[in-house]
Motif scaffolding. Structure first.
Motif: not given
Length: 370
Positions: A166-177, A130-138
């Motif tokens: 861009t508002v959200y980013q998350r690395h997806i391990p099973w896609l490596d993307a 629930q910590l926004p600083t890891l996934w939200l850009n602003s």
């Protein structure tokens, strides 16, 4: 999914314990590569011209992240290490932290960690995600101040200005993307949106086929609505789908259930056929839920209203933590009200879908709880 699409998909299941697992983490705007060597239980965090080493020890009852140096690690690197630990052990509910005592007060004050009954320090997945600083850009100025207003005959809180980029980013391990959501840009995305809407698979459910001018007017209307934020989903920067997020109280769905002031809803179309597969659904469906919960900490429920005959969508929603509340009739379709509770999403770690989706962990996990 066709064999050609399967060949393009790099599916990596974290809990199957490969020799080395890796993740990109973006705490506080930085970028770190987190690498875990399973055999030595060593975790490396690399970024900003530094390479920090941790031990990530799993003794089958407690998962522990150990920092052995006297000087405290930088906070962004620590956040990246915690994210990596939970990603590489997706069934873990809690992570014991062995850190210099000077860090403890700040970590507890911000919800990154919690003091245990014996004075030990723990990070909980339910809190950490629930910590926004890891996934939200602003993530600044959250939550937005509350002021009730009356608009179009409906009383609801004033909504914040629509974000951009861009508002959200998350690395997806099973896609490596990296999966990301960015706000729709009318000139950049109009032709793409038009092509997607005229795709037979999309048109079957959306029924919004039309020419470029029709779709320009449709998007212009959407962008003039302060209660709607239209997003483009991307995988490693490549657009694949359209996500229309909205505040439920101002939307048509608000008349069909007791909508709360901060309930959010969303519509989706996946426009690129190469991204219509289980590994991608397992990435974008939990991520759009995660984004909406992070965007305002007062949002307690998410809603969605797919057609009742969209069996595949209903199945995937259930795998991603949505309850099928009731069927009901819109003027234009018979729909199913799907609902996701904030407590359920974070407590059940629904950012990883239930099996058989890629990336899902065996459940339940009897790991440590206070």
């Amino acid at each position: 999914m066709s064999s050609s699409v399967q060949a393009q998909t790099k599916v990596q299941i974290p809990y199957e314990s490969p020799t080395v697992a890796s993740l990109l983490s973006r705490p506080e705007g930085g970028t770190y590569r987190v690498t875990y060597e399973i055999t030595t239980q060593t975790l490396y965090v690399e970024g900003h011209q530094e390479r920090l080493e941790w031990l990530l020890v799993d003794d089958n009852s407690t998962l522990t992240l150990q920092w052995s140096q006297r000087s405290a690690p930088p906070l962004p690197a620590l956040l990246a290490a915690i994210e990596g630990a939970f990603a590489f052990h997706p069934g873990a509910v809690a992570l014991r932290l062995q850190l210099p005592t000077g860090l403890h007060a700040n970590l507890c004050a911000t919800g990154i960690a919690v003091k245990g009954p014996h004075g030990d320090l723990w990070a909980y997945a339910e809190l950490f995600w629930q910590l926004p600083t890891l996934w939200l850009n602003s993530p600044a100025m959250r939550p937005y101040p509350r002021q009730p207003i009356l608009a179009n005959g409906k009383r609801h809180p004033r909504r914040p200005p629509r974000p951009s980029g861009t508002v959200y980013q998350r690395h997806i391990p099973w896609l490596d993307a990296t999966l990301s959501f960015r706000v729709l840009d009318l000139e950049l995305d109009l032709e793409r949106f038009n092509r997607w809407m005229n795709d037979p698979v999309v048109a079957h459910f959306w029924e919004e086929q039309g020419d470029l001018q029709q779709h320009r007017e449709r998007l212009e209307s959407t962008l003039q609505n302060p209660s709607v934020v239209p997003l483009i989903g991307c995988i490693d920067g490549e657009p694949f789908g359209y996500f229309e997020t909205y505040w439920a109280k101002e939307d048509r769905i608000g008349a069909y259930y007791d909508a709360g002031d901060f309930d959010r809803g969303w519509h989706v179309l996946i426009g690129e056929a190469a991204f219509r597969g289980r590994p991608y659904v397992a990435a974008w469906m939990p991520s759009i839920s995660h984004y909406l919960f992070l965007d305002d900490c007062r949002t307690q429920r998410l809603v969605i209203e797919p057609r009742v005959d969209n069996a595949k969508m209903l199945h995937n929603l259930a795998r991603c933590g949505y309850a099928h509340v009731k069927a009901f009739d819109f003027p234009h379709k018979r729909a199913m009200l799907g609902m996701q509770l904030r407590e359920h999403f974070f407590n059940e770690r629904s950012w990883i879908p239930l099996p058989p989706h890629p990336g899902s962990a065996p459940r339940p996990d009897p790991r440590f709880t206070l």
